[in-house]
Design a protein around this motif. Structure first.
Motif, short mmCIF file in Angstrom:
data_model
loop_
_atom_site.label_atom_id
_atom_site.label_comp_id
_atom_site.label_asym_id
_atom_site.label_seq_id
_atom_site.Cartn_x
_atom_site.Cartn_y
_atom_site.Cartn_z
N THR A 74 0.84 -1.20 0.00
CA THR A 74 0.00 0.00 0.00
C THR A 74 0.87 1.24 0.00
OG1 THR A 74 -0.10 0.03 2.42
CG2 THR A 74 -1.86 -1.16 1.25
N GLY A 75 0.27 2.36 -0.40
CA GLY A 75 0.97 3.64 -0.36
C GLY A 75 2.27 3.61 -1.15
N ASP A 76 3.25 4.38 -0.64
CA ASP A 76 4.54 4.47 -1.32
C ASP A 76 5.31 3.17 -1.30
OD1 ASP A 76 3.84 7.05 -1.79
OD2 ASP A 76 5.37 7.97 -0.50
N ASP A 77 4.90 2.23 -0.43
CA ASP A 77 5.59 0.93 -0.39
C ASP A 77 5.40 0.16 -1.70
OD1 ASP A 77 6.50 1.42 2.13
OD2 ASP A 77 4.89 0.31 3.14
N ARG A 78 4.41 0.51 -2.49
CA ARG A 78 4.23 -0.17 -3.77
C ARG A 78 5.46 -0.01 -4.66
NH1 ARG A 78 -1.17 -1.52 -4.20
NH2 ARG A 78 -2.66 -0.20 -3.07
N PHE A 79 6.21 1.10 -4.45
CA PHE A 79 7.36 1.38 -5.30
C PHE A 79 8.57 0.51 -4.96
CE2 PHE A 79 5.31 5.77 -5.37
CZ PHE A 79 4.64 5.51 -6.56
N SER A 80 8.42 -0.38 -3.98
CA SER A 80 9.53 -1.27 -3.62
C SER A 80 9.92 -2.19 -4.77
CB SER A 80 9.18 -2.10 -2.38
OG SER A 80 8.05 -2.94 -2.66
N VAL A 81 9.06 -2.31 -5.76
CA VAL A 81 9.37 -3.17 -6.91
C VAL A 81 10.43 -2.53 -7.79
CG1 VAL A 81 7.06 -4.16 -6.91
CG2 VAL A 81 7.55 -2.19 -8.38
N PHE A 82 10.71 -1.24 -7.58
CA PHE A 82 11.65 -0.54 -8.44
C PHE A 82 13.05 -0.49 -7.83
CE2 PHE A 82 7.54 1.54 -9.62
CZ PHE A 82 7.47 1.01 -10.91
N GLU A 83 14.02 -0.14 -8.62
CA GLU A 83 15.41 0.02 -8.21
C GLU A 83 15.53 1.17 -7.22
OE1 GLU A 83 19.31 1.87 -8.50
OE2 GLU A 83 17.50 2.64 -9.48
N GLN A 84 16.43 1.06 -6.24
CA GLN A 84 16.49 1.97 -5.10
C GLN A 84 16.72 3.42 -5.53
OE1 GLN A 84 15.71 1.26 -1.97
NE2 GLN A 84 15.99 3.42 -1.41
N GLU A 85 17.62 3.67 -6.46
CA GLU A 85 17.90 5.04 -6.88
C GLU A 85 16.68 5.69 -7.52
OE1 GLU A 85 20.91 7.50 -9.87
OE2 GLU A 85 21.40 5.43 -9.25
N PHE A 86 15.90 4.87 -8.24
CA PHE A 86 14.68 5.39 -8.84
C PHE A 86 13.69 5.79 -7.75
CE2 PHE A 86 10.28 4.56 -10.19
CZ PHE A 86 10.17 5.44 -11.26
N ILE A 87 13.58 4.97 -6.72
CA ILE A 87 12.68 5.27 -5.60
C ILE A 87 13.08 6.58 -4.93
CG2 ILE A 87 11.85 4.50 -3.35
CD1 ILE A 87 12.24 1.62 -4.30
N GLU A 88 14.38 6.76 -4.70
CA GLU A 88 14.86 7.98 -4.05
C GLU A 88 14.58 9.20 -4.91
OE1 GLU A 88 18.93 7.15 -3.38
OE2 GLU A 88 18.55 5.70 -1.76
N THR A 89 14.71 9.04 -6.22
CA THR A 89 14.41 10.15 -7.11
C THR A 89 12.95 10.52 -7.05
OG1 THR A 89 16.17 9.41 -8.60
CG2 THR A 89 14.57 10.96 -9.50
#
Length: 516
Positions: free
Chosen positions: A501-516
């Motif tokens: 849920t929420g921003d945790d859905r982005f865990s499927v992406f590469e870490q640098e992309f998430i930080e961006t």
């Protein structure tokens, strides 16, 4: 003023030396005329002293073998005498000609078709001699009372091949000045097939027809652009979609069996396609602009689908009308068939078109196509096809997206922020491997309903549309640049995206992309 009598005279094997003599001339106005006697049979009675002749260098043999000169129209002369004056059909007749002007090179039908194809139609029924390899000598009158026999169009065609003819020839033969008054836009010229207008008919719209291909990334707003900039009225449009099985018959029309409701009899009738239907509307309503919209034009074999219509895509820069015409009786019969709701003068003009079986695209009909540059195309558009269209790039600008600042599902990230970050990663990751620009997310890649809410259906729709596209297409060759390397399959990625849920859905992406 009475128009001068003009005829064509072909020099055959009995005038070999005259052929050589004219062929050796440099061309232009002759300082002193060349005198020649041409012996022919079946010379028309109207060919008399004072007539003008266009001289064709013909064959010097009966077998059609090549000659040392290029066969074609080469000179203009004035008839001095025709003897005997009283003659029967089979008498040998001597035509004495004073040649005062020689073209710089022989001009044949192929030269005319190359440089003046439209106007050639209007003189194509004249006795344009020399189109075969016969060696006999002939003389034929140019009779303007017959269809497609405009002497003016003929001289115009010659002047388009040799630019000096229109200026120099009237100086030698002032009586021929009038024949150079022809212009392609004259009522007796190329525009004779254009629907005429009078005081009671509506004027044509100011906007001229065009061929436009809107191209850009998927979802860039091509369909929206058509509605905004071209037409949003279904009554003035025909829409179709090209695909690998789409054919010329689907697009133009085809003969299909039809069973009569009243008699039960089987007949075969022409069933028009979208091109032919909109063409009829445009011709019968010249005061309105009409549009043929072709979605996904590069998903079908476009040159094969257009077929002979391909020739019509060349448009006049001033009017937007087709530069050329084609003969297609099936289309002509349907398009120009009588419409009792329109003025009789309009109907009469279209009836002439129908009889001639000629088709062209009028100035009030535009062709608008769309093309996704990211598609793995079944067919590509070759250069010859593309150059007949105005290519308009649809910029992928999020300022044009009405829901750009809507939050993505239940996250704190907007659709604009997410898509622009993805697009930058696409450009960086795919540089040198493929056209990175083509793989970006378009501003309307998703609908607003695909990102609003966090119910299972909406989340699943977003995952299946966006996440799958990024995995299968945009990052097919560089998945580690976008996705978390601990997730090895698309199933794992979609499952984790949907179950968080929420921003945790982005865990499927590469870490640098998430930080961006």
């Amino acid at each position: 003023m009475t128009n001068p009598t003009v005829a064509s005279v072909r020099l055959g094997k009995d005038s070999t030396e005259d052929n050589r003599r004219l062929n050796s001339c440099a061309g232009g106005v002759l300082a002193s005329p060349i005198l020649m006697d041409v012996i022919c049979k079946q010379v028309p009675a109207d060919l008399t002293s004072g007539s003008y002749v266009i001289i064709w260098l013909g064959s010097d043999n009966d077998k059609g073998a090549p000659t040392e000169w290029k066969q074609g129209f080469r000179a203009v002369g004035e008839v001095q005498s025709v003897l005997p004056e009283q003659r029967t059909k089979n008498d040998d007749t001597t035509i004495s000609i004073s040649v005062g002007y020689v073209f710089r090179a022989s001009i044949n039908r192929l030269d005319i078709l190359r440089d003046a194809p439209k106007s050639y139609y209007w003189c194509s029924s004249l006795p344009i001699i020399g189109l075969d390899d016969r060696a006999n000598q002939t003389a034929r009158i140019f009779d303007e009372t017959k269809d497609r026999s405009s002497v003016g169009a003929f001289f115009y065609c010659l002047s388009q091949v040799d630019q000096y003819i229109a200026e120099e020839l009237p100086r030698v033969y002032p009586a021929l000045t009038e024949v150079f008054n022809y212009r392609p836009s004259d009522p007796v010229g190329d525009s004779a097939l254009v629907v005429a207008s009078d005081a009671n008919s509506k004027s044509s719209p100011a906007q001229k027809g065009e061929n436009v291909i809107l191209y850009g990334v998927p979802g860039a707003g091509k369909s929206f652009t058509i509605k905004r900039d071209y037409c949003d009225n279904p009554a003035n449009m025909e829409k179709t979609v090209f695909h690998p099985d789409y054919t010329y018959g689907d697009f133009i029309g085809q003969i299909l069996p039809v069973v009569s409701d009243s008699t039960g009899m089987l007949t075969y009738e022409f069933a028009p396609g979208p091109f032919t239907r909109i063409l009829r509307k445009a011709f019968w309503d010249p005061s309105q602009q009409y549009y043929l919209v072709v979605d996904e034009i590069n998903r079908g074999n476009a040159p094969a689908i257009f077929g002979d219509i391909f020739q019509l895509l060349d448009r006049d820069e001033l009017t937007g009308r087709s530069d050329y015409m084609i003969s297609n009786p099936a289309i002509a019969k349907y398009v120009y068939a009588n419409n009792e709701d329109k003025e009789k003068v309009h109907s009469d003009n279209l009836s002439k078109l129908r009889r001639n079986g000629l088709v062209f695209i009028p100035s009030n009909l535009s062709l608008i196509a769309t093309m996704n540059t990211s598609d793995q195309n079944v067919f590509t558009l070759d250069t010859a096809f593309q150059r007949r269209w105005h290519m308009r790039h649809i910029e992928n600008d999020f300022r044009n997206c009405v829901f750009a600042n809507e939050k993505l599902l239940d996250t704190g990230i907007t659709w604009k922020h997410f898509a622009e970050t993805v697009n930058q990663r696409v450009t960086d990751a795919n540089s040198g491997l493929m056209s990175a620009e083509d793989k970006r997310l378009g501003i309307y890649f998703v609908r607003q309903s695909d990102i609003e809410g966090s119910d299972a259906r909406t989340v699943g729709a977003f995952a299946d549309k966006v996440i799958k596209y990024l995995w299968d297409d945009a990052f097919h060759f560089s998945r580690s640049n976008m996705f978390n390397t601990r997730l090895k399959t698309l199933d794992e990625i979609i499952d984790e995206f949907e179950n968080h849920t929420g921003d945790d859905r982005f865990s499927v992406f590469e870490q640098e992309f998430i930080e961006t």
